[in-house]
Scaffold this motif. Structure first.
Motif, PDB file in Angstrom:
ATOM      1  N   ASN A  84       0.815  -1.228   0.000  1.00 53.35           N
ATOM      2  CA  ASN A  84       0.000   0.000   0.000  1.00 53.35           C
ATOM      3  C   ASN A  84       0.842   1.268   0.000  1.00 53.35           C
ATOM      4  N   ASN A  85       2.174   1.131  -0.146  1.00 50.84           N
ATOM      5  CA  ASN A  85       3.109   2.259  -0.190  1.00 50.84           C
ATOM      6  C   ASN A  85       3.132   3.073   1.095  1.00 50.84           C
ATOM      7  N   ALA A  86       2.702   2.497   2.204  1.00 48.75           N
ATOM      8  CA  ALA A  86       2.764   3.188   3.497  1.00 48.75           C
ATOM      9  C   ALA A  86       4.134   3.028   4.122  1.00 48.75           C
ATOM     10  N   ILE A  87       4.532   4.023   4.981  1.00 49.33           N
ATOM     11  CA  ILE A  87       5.811   3.965   5.695  1.00 49.33           C
ATOM     12  C   ILE A  87       5.629   3.090   6.923  1.00 49.33           C
ATOM     13  N   VAL A  88       6.473   2.064   7.056  1.00 44.63           N
ATOM     14  CA  VAL A  88       6.402   1.157   8.198  1.00 44.63           C
ATOM     15  C   VAL A  88       7.790   1.071   8.831  1.00 44.63           C
ATOM     16  N   PHE A  89       7.817   0.702  10.102  1.00 47.91           N
ATOM     17  CA  PHE A  89       9.081   0.603  10.835  1.00 47.91           C
ATOM     18  C   PHE A  89       9.320  -0.808  11.367  1.00 47.91           C
ATOM     19  N   THR A  90       8.494  -1.737  10.988  1.00 46.26           N
ATOM     20  CA  THR A  90       8.649  -3.116  11.447  1.00 46.26           C
ATOM     21  C   THR A  90       9.304  -3.953  10.344  1.00 46.26           C
ATOM     22  N   ASP A  91       9.986  -5.007  10.779  1.00 43.92           N
ATOM     23  CA  ASP A  91      10.606  -5.918   9.814  1.00 43.92           C
ATOM     24  C   ASP A  91       9.530  -6.778   9.151  1.00 43.92           C
ATOM     25  N   PHE A  92       9.634  -6.986   7.860  1.00 42.52           N
ATOM     26  CA  PHE A  92       8.666  -7.833   7.157  1.00 42.52           C
ATOM     27  C   PHE A  92       9.327  -8.357   5.883  1.00 42.52           C
ATOM     28  N   PHE A  93       8.693  -9.339   5.269  1.00 45.54           N
ATOM     29  CA  PHE A  93       9.202  -9.875   4.010  1.00 45.54           C
ATOM     30  C   PHE A  93       8.064  -9.907   2.976  1.00 45.54           C
ATOM     31  N   SER A  94       8.458  -9.938   1.718  1.00 45.22           N
ATOM     32  CA  SER A  94       7.492 -10.025   0.617  1.00 45.22           C
ATOM     33  C   SER A  94       8.038 -10.987  -0.429  1.00 45.22           C
ATOM     34  N   ASN A  95       7.138 -11.538  -1.182  1.00 50.01           N
ATOM     35  CA  ASN A  95       7.492 -12.554  -2.180  1.00 50.01           C
ATOM     36  C   ASN A  95       6.676 -12.280  -3.446  1.00 50.01           C
ATOM     37  N   ASN A  96       7.378 -12.113  -4.617  1.00 46.88           N
ATOM     38  CA  ASN A  96       6.692 -11.766  -5.863  1.00 46.88           C
ATOM     39  C   ASN A  96       6.964 -12.832  -6.919  1.00 46.88           C
ATOM     40  N   TYR A  97       5.981 -13.014  -7.822  1.00 49.02           N
ATOM     41  CA  TYR A  97       6.089 -13.957  -8.948  1.00 49.02           C
ATOM     42  C   TYR A  97       5.544 -13.273 -10.191  1.00 49.02           C
ATOM     43  N   SER A  98       6.188 -13.521 -11.337  1.00 47.83           N
ATOM     44  CA  SER A  98       5.696 -12.918 -12.579  1.00 47.83           C
ATOM     45  C   SER A  98       6.105 -13.774 -13.777  1.00 47.83           C
ATOM     46  N   VAL A  99       5.288 -13.705 -14.816  1.00 47.77           N
ATOM     47  CA  VAL A  99       5.566 -14.352 -16.106  1.00 47.77           C
ATOM     48  C   VAL A  99       5.308 -13.321 -17.195  1.00 47.77           C
ATOM     49  N   ASP A 100       6.316 -13.094 -18.065  1.00 47.63           N
ATOM     50  CA  ASP A 100       6.191 -12.101 -19.135  1.00 47.63           C
ATOM     51  C   ASP A 100       6.446 -12.767 -20.485  1.00 47.63           C
ATOM     52  N   ALA A 101       5.724 -12.290 -21.486  1.00 48.55           N
ATOM     53  CA  ALA A 101       5.886 -12.808 -22.849  1.00 48.55           C
ATOM     54  C   ALA A 101       5.938 -11.647 -23.824  1.00 48.55           C
ATOM     55  N   ASN A 102       6.836 -11.792 -24.854  1.00 44.34           N
ATOM     56  CA  ASN A 102       6.967 -10.762 -25.887  1.00 44.34           C
ATOM     57  C   ASN A 102       6.975 -11.428 -27.251  1.00 44.34           C
ATOM     58  N   LEU A 103       6.344 -10.782 -28.206  1.00 43.26           N
ATOM     59  CA  LEU A 103       6.310 -11.290 -29.565  1.00 43.26           C
ATOM     60  C   LEU A 103       6.471 -10.133 -30.528  1.00 43.26           C
ATOM     61  N   ASP A 104       7.527 -10.209 -31.368  1.00 43.65           N
ATOM     62  CA  ASP A 104       7.732  -9.167 -32.377  1.00 43.65           C
ATOM     63  C   ASP A 104       6.739  -9.356 -33.511  1.00 43.65           C
ATOM     64  N   LEU A 105       5.941  -8.316 -33.757  1.00 45.04           N
ATOM     65  CA  LEU A 105       4.998  -8.358 -34.863  1.00 45.04           C
ATOM     66  C   LEU A 105       5.627  -7.848 -36.150  1.00 45.04           C
ATOM     67  N   PHE A 106       6.475  -6.842 -36.013  1.00 47.76           N
ATOM     68  CA  PHE A 106       7.144  -6.297 -37.202  1.00 47.76           C
ATOM     69  C   PHE A 106       8.455  -5.638 -36.778  1.00 47.76           C
ATOM     70  N   ARG A 107       9.561  -6.012 -37.478  1.00 47.13           N
ATOM     71  CA  ARG A 107      10.862  -5.386 -37.215  1.00 47.13           C
ATOM     72  C   ARG A 107      11.616  -5.153 -38.518  1.00 47.13           C
ATOM     73  N   GLY A 108      10.894  -4.690 -39.511  1.00 41.38           N
ATOM     74  CA  GLY A 108      11.544  -4.409 -40.784  1.00 41.38           C
ATOM     75  C   GLY A 108      12.020  -5.659 -41.502  1.00 41.38           C
ATOM     76  N   PHE A 109      11.330  -6.791 -41.260  1.00 42.65           N
ATOM     77  CA  PHE A 109      11.676  -8.094 -41.871  1.00 42.65           C
ATOM     78  C   PHE A 109      13.099  -8.543 -41.490  1.00 42.65           C
ATOM     79  N   GLN A 110      13.587  -8.067 -40.357  1.00 44.53           N
ATOM     80  CA  GLN A 110      14.953  -8.407 -39.952  1.00 44.53           C
ATOM     81  C   GLN A 110      15.119  -9.898 -39.700  1.00 44.53           C
ATOM     82  N   LYS A 111      14.164 -10.470 -38.976  1.00 45.31           N
ATOM     83  CA  LYS A 111      14.306 -11.882 -38.617  1.00 45.31           C
ATOM     84  C   LYS A 111      14.216 -12.792 -39.835  1.00 45.31           C
ATOM     85  N   LEU A 112      13.336 -12.470 -40.764  1.00 45.68           N
ATOM     86  CA  LEU A 112      13.225 -13.287 -41.968  1.00 45.68           C
ATOM     87  C   LEU A 112      14.502 -13.204 -42.798  1.00 45.68           C
TER      88      LEU A 112
END
Length: 452
Positions: A84-112
């Motif tokens: 929540n972006n609040a200022i805290v003074f106690t010790d705590f831990f956090s754990n994050n997970y993420s999955v990202d995907a990218n796909l080039d649709l057009f790059r000037g036919f470079q890959k071909l």
């Protein structure tokens, strides 16, 4: 059993085994073995395998890129609660997970274009491997015929020893009968010793020639090699001069000589690389999507208890999808500079292709000229052998009758041996020349697999 008889039996058995184990190598045998065991050729094979994998990866680059990540943070003292972006003074831990995907649709036919370029380079490496096979085969052939030449020289020098030995025995009998002076015996002995020395020198040179062939083949575990020799010395042989069209041979060779095809493929690959660099000047369009969630120790419910892990993972989940457009405006003019540099590489590759064709034409031109010259030389040297042989026989008879001295006899004998050596060398060079021209004319000279 008597130990003397036992030793004789063992020695006989060993002699028989050695005789059976001695392999006679033909030219095709030598070439096939060299192609399988030559280490330099294997290095080109590795380069080809690397090019194959580069081509495969260029195809796989069309697939989307997917990345997964996770992190674990433990914060101490004054910090910001990521929930929540609040200022805290106690010790705590956090754990994050993420999955990202990218796909080039057009790059000037470079890959071909990159796929096409890497495929052309891969084909070029295949041709370069084939070129190295041919070069190795020619080196083996040269070493093989060097052995034949030295075997011929050795045979000629042994015949000279037999003649000198016969003359020495004749003079020795004549001295004993008082028909000649003792000095004549010394001259005959000197000639005999000189011929024996030449035999020893030729034997050593033959060993060196065999060692050269074994090294080209990478033949291990053998101290020497025996080849199937076909005598190239034939003074009665007549070589018919044939009209050879060098332009026709060049046209045939240009279509299959690997180094020419490889350079042509590299020139075309450079053209595709230029298209790749030009693609950097075009806008690019990219599709991206992702999923993220996390667990925070500061995330509590109304009664102050930390919300369970499974609940937070479900409640904190977020998804996103989007499209990104990138328009290159200016990057220190680096994109256009790379295009100019690639244009230079293309011109260099095209020039190298022309150089390879020019060198091929000049090589065929030289082979045709050498072939015509060697054909004439072979016939002339054969006539010289007959003439010198007749001259030596006359000198031998005159020497036996005491009409000439040993010096004049040795001169006639040496001229005869020199004529034989020249005829042997010319015929072997002519054989190599014919085989080489047959190769460039597309005829099967070596038993080499042409599959890529």
């Amino acid at each position: 059993m008597n130990s003397k008889y036992l030793y004789t039996i063992i020695l006989t058995l060993l002699t028989i085994n050695v005789g059976y184990s001695q392999q006679m190598w033909s030219l095709d045998d030598c070439v096939s073995y060299a192609l399988e065991h030559n280490l330099q050729l294997k290095d080109f094979e590795f380069n080809k395998d690397s090019g194959k994998e580069t081509y495969r990866q260029s195809v796989r680059n069309l697939l989307p890129t997917v990345d997964a990540s996770s992190n674990y943070f433990v914060r101490y003292g004054r910090s910001i609660d990521p929930n929540n972006n609040a200022i805290v003074f106690t010790d705590f831990f956090s754990n994050n997970y993420s999955v990202d995907a990218n796909l080039d649709l057009f790059r000037g036919f470079q890959k071909l274009n990159a796929i096409k370029a890497s495929k052309l380079i891969y084909k070029a490496t295949q041709e370069e491997v084939q070129q190295q096979k041919y070069l190795l085969a020619f080196r083996v052939m040269a070493a093989f015929y060097d052995i034949q030449f030295m075997e011929g020289l050795l045979q000629i020098s042994k015949e000279q020893v037999e003649v000198s030995q016969t003359n020495y025995n004749l003079v020795k009998r004549q001295v004993e009968l008082g028909q000649r002076a003792g000095a004549d015996l010394y001259e005959a002995e000197s000639a005999l010793l000189a011929d024996k020395l030449l035999v020893t020198q030729n034997e050593n040179t033959l060993k060196t020639a065999r060692l050269t062939l074994m090294q080209e083949m990478n033949l291990e575990g053998q101290s020497t090699i025996e080849i199937n020799s076909i005598s190239a010395y034939d003074p009665d042989q007549s070589n018919e001069a044939k009209v050879v069209d060098q332009d026709s041979i060049f046209t045939n060779a240009k279509g299959f000589i690997p180094i020419v095809k490889a350079q042509e493929l590299r020139a075309e690959a450079a053209r595709k690389q230029l298209a790749v660099e030009r693609g950097n000047l075009y806008p690019s369009l990219r599709l991206f999507a992702g999923y993220g969630t996390g667990y925070f120790e500061t995330n509590t419910n109304d009664d102050g208890s930390v919300i369970p892990f499974n609940t937070q993972i479900t409640d904190n989940a977020s998804q996103f999808v989007g499209v990104a457009l990138n328009i290159p405006i200016s990057n220190g003019w680096s994109g256009r500079s790379r295009v100019k540099q690639q244009k230079v590489e293309l011109m260099r590759a095209q020039n190298n292709y022309e150089v390879q064709k020019q060198e091929l034409f000049q090589l065929i031109q030289q082979l045709v000229q050498d072939g015509a010259a060697l054909t004439t030389e072979s016939d002339q040297s054969a006539q010289r052998v007959k003439s010198q042989e007749l001259s030596f026989k006359i000198a031998q008879k005159r020497y036996e009758k005491g009409l000439i001295n040993a010096i004049e006899l040795n001169q006639a004998k040496n001229l005869f041996a020199t004529a034989q050596n020249e005829n042997l060398q010319v015929n072997l060079r002519l054989k190599v020349n014919k085989s080489t021209l047959d190769f460039y004319n597309g005829l099967p000279v070596f038993n080499i697999d042409n599959t890529k």
